[in-house]
Design an enzyme around this catalytic site. Structure first.
Site, PDB file in Angstrom:
ATOM      1  N   ARG A 223       0.849  -1.184   0.000  1.00 12.49           N
ATOM      2  CA  ARG A 223       0.000   0.000   0.000  1.00 12.49           C
ATOM      3  C   ARG A 223       0.882   1.230   0.000  1.00 12.49           C
ATOM      4  NH1 ARG A 223      -3.563  -2.610  -1.498  1.00 12.49           N
ATOM      5  NH2 ARG A 223      -5.554  -3.114  -0.492  1.00 12.49           N
ATOM      6  N   HIS A 271      -1.023   0.371  -9.790  1.00 12.05           N
ATOM      7  CA  HIS A 271      -1.685  -0.536  -8.845  1.00 12.05           C
ATOM      8  C   HIS A 271      -2.321  -1.739  -9.553  1.00 12.05           C
ATOM      9  CE1 HIS A 271      -3.846  -0.815  -4.690  1.00 12.05           C
ATOM     10  NE2 HIS A 271      -3.566  -1.999  -5.193  1.00 12.05           N
TER      11      HIS A 271
END
Lengths: 308, 308
Positions: A223, A271
């Protein structure tokens, strides 16, 4: 008997088509067209709109659309609402392969050869020997362990860090808050594969980066919030770090004026290290719905107290 | 009893030091300081100067310094002069890892994400699924076979081509002159791992590249002369190929005005995929010298008729 889907029309269309084949008797509704709220038995929504879940009295499961579940607003999910992760079988392999590809890329000096190419410079750099490139993995869950095993097989000396003590054959294990700096201190390449929690936020900062050996590399597949962007940029700019590969960012999509875009030492992807395979996920979802309907447990329930 | 070494002073110094430890009774001489030619029993020279070998009456082995032996002038090597390959144990692994790293890099769209980064574009590309990315390997010798096995394990449908028919479990095998186009026709990514012979020269040309599917990739880890540079450039420029990773070139070092340097679809390294590990090679060399002195065969003799 219906599914409520939350998401953009293009993705909704793809899921509607796949689930129509797999669960032909199940109605597929897309938010905000809920219809009769009593019909909704399953919710498929990455970021459920606040307050909506509480209006659905008959929900048997909320399916998340990611391996990580730190994005959920747990206070907004009624107690007793089972939360189920939807990951496809290839996802772990995809994330692991992603980390391994960049590890090999940096290890083999491909980043440096790109710079040499720009200068039209033909110069052979010292032979990269896996045994002399220690790799450190922050996070020894399923993903961290798979990645550690593969890299160990390739000859890299691998160490890992986890919140609580673990023991893995052939892998040097560190744990707890005091274990982070020693792990980073012995690792030329650091791979972040942690779950996002209050404790892991900002774990990659000026102090932990300074602990790494000169010329190291960072790979973040977890993250964005685990990295303090300014500290990473400073470490790259002063030459302490030689490169970084990032799949996740503090703000996504990355804002167009972010310095990462133009930084020559940064490799980045939007991502998608997990490379979601939607048909495979739809099969897992359909299978879990059938299990729940038979009164069985779904394959990957989320522990709402541990939040991962 | 002496070794004659041919090469630049820096490399000579490294070998002198290593061999002094491993073979303390053996004298180490560097061309052109041959001394008494009768003393020379072993020659360690990648490109022996023409006419020199014939002046050395007592040579028991000529050690080459590369896995490939196509660079040797066989007419200049006296008959009966045993030729021995000097490869280190990590070399096969290095070459295989090199090919696999670029395979994963292209497969995972990292080249395309580099282009998106330059445009500050955040766009997720379709998930890369190994099962849907057929890889073709030209050359099924030791290196080709190792690479094929690794990629098969990762889920890629792998096919290979060899001069004579081979059969490998789980790998579609093509062979002979008629097998090249079908191999390339089914392969999104083509890896060249052939020995250099008259038959393999220019095997990557306009016709074979045209046989590849649109958007394919080429990885050359063998010899530059197997690729017709202009044909490769044309295929990249007209968009038929999406990228190439090259470790070897028709002329090395690559001339500074060669169009490869500035081509955005080309990734390149200066002929070091094998990443020579000099201490490991020195150990193999010393071991072979001891074998020969005991009257045994060296570990990797070269067949001078087959020339590989």
């Amino acid at each position: 008997m219906a599914i409520l889907f939350g998401g953009v029309p293009a993705v909704a269309k793809q899921w509607r088509k796949l689930l129509a084949e797999m669960l032909p008797t199940m109605e597929f509704r897309v938010w905000p067209e809920v219809g009769d709220p009593n019909d909704i038995e399953f919710v498929l929504w990455r970021h459920p709109k606040q307050g909506v879940l509480a209006t659905l009295p008959n929900v048997k499961a909320l399916f998340t659309m990611a391996a990580g579940v730190d994005h959920l607003d747990y206070d907004d999910i009624p107690a007793g609402f089972p939360i189920v992760r939807v990951v496809d079988p290839g996802m772990q392999e995809n994330i692991s392969t992603y980390a391994i590809t960049w590890t090999l890329y940096f290890h083999r000096h491909f980043h440096a050869y790109e710079e040499q190419k720009a200068r039209r410079e033909w110069k052979v750099l010292p032979t990269a020997i896996p045994e002399k490139t220690p790799v450190g993995i922050l996070g020894l869950g399923t993903l961290g362990t798979i990645t550690a095993r593969c890299l160990t097989t390739m000859g890299f000396p691998v160490a890992g860090w986890s919140r609580t003590a673990k023991s893995l054959d052939g892998i040097e294990c560190f744990h707890g808050p005091d274990g982070v700096l020693p792990l980073m201190g012995r690792s030329k390449i650091v791979i972040v594969l942690l779950p996002m929690t209050a404790e892991t936020k900002g774990v990659i900062n000026a102090a932990s980066l300074a602990a790494m050996p000169e010329g190291g590399f960072l790979i973040n597949v977890a993250r964005g919030a685990m990295v303090v962007d300014d500290d990473l940029l400073a470490a790259l700019d002063n030459g302490h770090l030689a490169g970084a590969a990032l799949d996740v960012f503090n703000e996504e999509p990355l804002t167009s004026d972010h310095p990462f875009w133009t930084h020559s030492k940064i490799r980045m992807t939007p991502h998608n290290a997990s490379g979601p395979n939607v048909p495979a996920r739809a099969r897992q979802l359909a299978d879990d719905i059938l299990r729940i309907q038979r009164g069985e447990a779904p394959s990957q329930p989320v522990n709402r107290h541990a939040r991962y």
